[in-house]
Design an enzyme around this catalytic site. Structure first.
Site, PDB file in Angstrom:
ATOM      1  N   LYS A  88      16.021   5.403  -5.210  1.00 26.21           N
ATOM      2  CA  LYS A  88      15.918   7.001  -5.481  1.00 26.21           C
ATOM      3  C   LYS A  88      17.236   7.576  -5.461  1.00 26.21           C
ATOM      4  O   LYS A  88      18.070   7.228  -4.621  1.00 26.21           O
ATOM      5  CB  LYS A  88      14.887   7.206  -4.486  1.00 26.21           C
ATOM      6  CG  LYS A  88      14.426   8.492  -4.361  1.00 26.21           C
ATOM      7  CD  LYS A  88      13.235   8.557  -3.592  1.00 26.21           C
ATOM      8  CE  LYS A  88      12.663  10.271  -3.401  1.00 26.21           C
ATOM      9  NZ  LYS A  88      11.645  10.244  -2.313  1.00 26.21           N
ATOM     10  N   SER A 164       7.674  12.098  -4.051  1.00 28.43           N
ATOM     11  CA  SER A 164       9.028  12.299  -4.599  1.00 28.43           C
ATOM     12  C   SER A 164       9.448  11.232  -5.364  1.00 28.43           C
ATOM     13  O   SER A 164      10.738  11.376  -5.821  1.00 28.43           O
ATOM     14  CB  SER A 164       9.930  13.004  -3.561  1.00 28.43           C
ATOM     15  OG  SER A 164      10.203  12.177  -2.546  1.00 28.43           O
ATOM     16  N   SER A 188       5.375  10.125  -0.418  1.00 30.76           N
ATOM     17  CA  SER A 188       6.471   9.934  -1.596  1.00 30.76           C
ATOM     18  C   SER A 188       6.433   8.732  -2.098  1.00 30.76           C
ATOM     19  O   SER A 188       7.034   8.727  -3.144  1.00 30.76           O
ATOM     20  CB  SER A 188       7.664  10.689  -1.188  1.00 30.76           C
ATOM     21  OG  SER A 188       7.440  11.820  -0.727  1.00 30.76           O
TER      22      SER A 188
END
Length: 478
Positions: A88, A164, A188
């Protein structure tokens, strides 16, 4: 359902992570072939999906060549030898910018790997690229960053891939990477896993070591320290288990990490599972309820003692305290942070602050006590029921950006992800696992467990997977 594995280097990206590593260790394929197969897959599908933001092709090839040299020299390779993984955009990879999806951090080059990246590397895995996320993790649930734009859901570009850690969910679902490294403070990793048809692990607070000093030398406040946890995404539960075993443990850079055993003592008799399809009684879509029922049936078939219960502990109270604590901790920096989010990027957090203003110091102290009380209530609940089965999101995947359009959209998304939020707040582990499809979109559930009993969650998720199958890898849908 998932495509076949095929044969030859071109099909290597289809294999589960554990099979990829085993093939490299046995010398059936080289790590170089494995990496090249994934790079070809990225070239073929990422232009349509925009999940991988920075491809580390040459670095990945160099790491693969080093792996192959070690094997040729007779060295023992790690459990994830040669396995490509995405990271990420908020998690540092040494020598690569950690942009958080904002142009302001385009040149924020990491001096060292983040602890989970270093642990995956030490096990032989190879970072193949950074993955997209909402700007600064704050622009909403949908994976859209100011620097890189929107990431598309491979099942339906009209639905969000979630967030996310949406870039990792898409990359894993489509075979661009065998594993994804995301993080989770309220859903997330679990939401993009559910929306993309893969699995994910949100660990117990303190299970995986981390160092959250990414942007500057200071640690974040207590809410951020306790809520944000790194977590892997994978196409198979066995791959999650392999990543879990690598990522867990202590490290002097994180005094919060707990030296708990990876696997606890077996429980006497059939493991009891509480089922709550509609946490808090706020409504659940029929397709989501059906997914929970299918998972419950799979667990019964596997020998679990499955019971529907009235509700989870103190859900609405926990959501209110979560909001007050996080907003109060974050509000002082908001005037500066909002300038980094780009046009419209501040709507999601801005709306939350308007709805839940920061509290006083005295109330903040009282809320930390309530937080401990809520965690105690969850510990007592899970003492009776070692596992909880429930939804990840109480609706099917929604359209991109719904949560940032207006208050109604924000409330709808916050309500749908409520079980993710409350279980993060309680600090307990959860595994998201697919259950099938409905109307052409993936469905899934989560299995929540006692603190530091990820093993129970993983075993139950494996039982669900064994009976309901897997969904990925897939080719992007038009």
């Amino acid at each position: 359902m998932a495509s076949g594995t095929g044969s030859g280097a071109a099909a290597l990206w289809r294999l589960p992570a554990t099979e990829q590593a085993a093939a490299v260790r046995r010398g059936e394929v080289t790590a170089a072939e494995l990496v090249d197969s994934h790079l070809e897959r990225v070239a073929g599908v990422n232009p349509r999906l925009n999940a991988v933001t920075r491809l580390l092709a040459e670095r990945a090839r160099e790491a693969a060549a080093a792996t192959d040299r070690r094997r040729a020299a007779g060295e023992r390779l790690g459990p994830l030898a040669g396995v490509p993984f995405t990271v990420k955009e908020c998690t540092p990879i040494e020598g690569v910018p950690t942009t958080f999806g904002t142009p302001r951090f385009r040149e924020l080059v990491a001096r060292a790997d983040a602890l989970p990246v270093a642990r995956l590397r030490a096990a032989g895995a190879i970072p193949i690229g950074h993955s997209n996320m909402p700007t600064l993790i704050l622009a909403g649930m949908h994976t859209r960053s100011e620097l890189y734009g929107d990431t598309a859901n491979p099942w339906d570009p009209g639905r969000t891939p979630g967030g996310s850690s949406g870039g990792d969910g898409v990359a894993v679902a489509t075979g661009m990477a065998a594993l994804g490294l995301g993080n989770d403070s309220g859903g997330s990793v679990r939401i993009p896993a559910s929306f993309c048809g893969v699995a994910a692990l949100n660990p117990t607070t303190g299970r995986f070591p981390a160092d959250q000093r990414v942007i500057g030398p200071d640690d974040p406040g207590p809410a951020s320290q306790a809520l944000v946890k790194d977590g892997p995404l994978a196409r198979r539960v066995a791959d999650l288990r392999a990543a879990y075993e690598v990522l867990a443990g202590t490290d002097p850079r994180d005094p919060r990490a707990v030296p708990a055993p990876l696997y606890g003592e077996p429980l006497p008799g059939p493991v009891r599972v509480a089922v709550v399809a509609d946490p808090g009684g706020h409504g659940v879509h029929p397709a989501v309820r059906s997914a929970v029922e299918a998972a419950a049936g799979a667990l019964r078939d596997a020998g679990y003692e499955v019971r529907e219960v009235a509700d989870v502990p103190r859900l609405d109270e926990a959501l209110e305290v979560y909001a007050k604590l996080t907003v109060t901790e974050f509000a002082p920096s908001w005037p500066v942070v909002r300038t980094l989010l780009g046009e419209g990027g501040d709507r999601y957090v801005g709306g939350a602050i308007e709805r839940t203003p920061p509290v006083s110091a005295a109330e903040l102290v009282a809320l930390t006590g309530t937080w401990a009380s809520i965690r105690r209530s969850w510990a007592q609940f899970l003492d009776t029921y070692p596992l909880l089965l429930g939804p990840v999101f109480t609706e099917p995947p929604v359209e991109p950006g719904l949560e940032s359009r207006d208050e109604a959209g924000r409330e709808r998304v916050a309500t749908a992800m409520r079980l993710c939020t409350v279980t993060s707040f309680a600090g307990v582990p959860a595994v998201a696992v697919p259950t099938g499809t409905a109307d052409g979109l993936p469905t899934g559930v989560q299995l929540v467990g006692r603190a530091f009993r990820e093993d129970l969650c993983l075993a139950a998720a494996q039982a669900v997977e064994d009976r309901l199958g897997t969904l990925a890898p897939i080719d992007p849908r038009p």
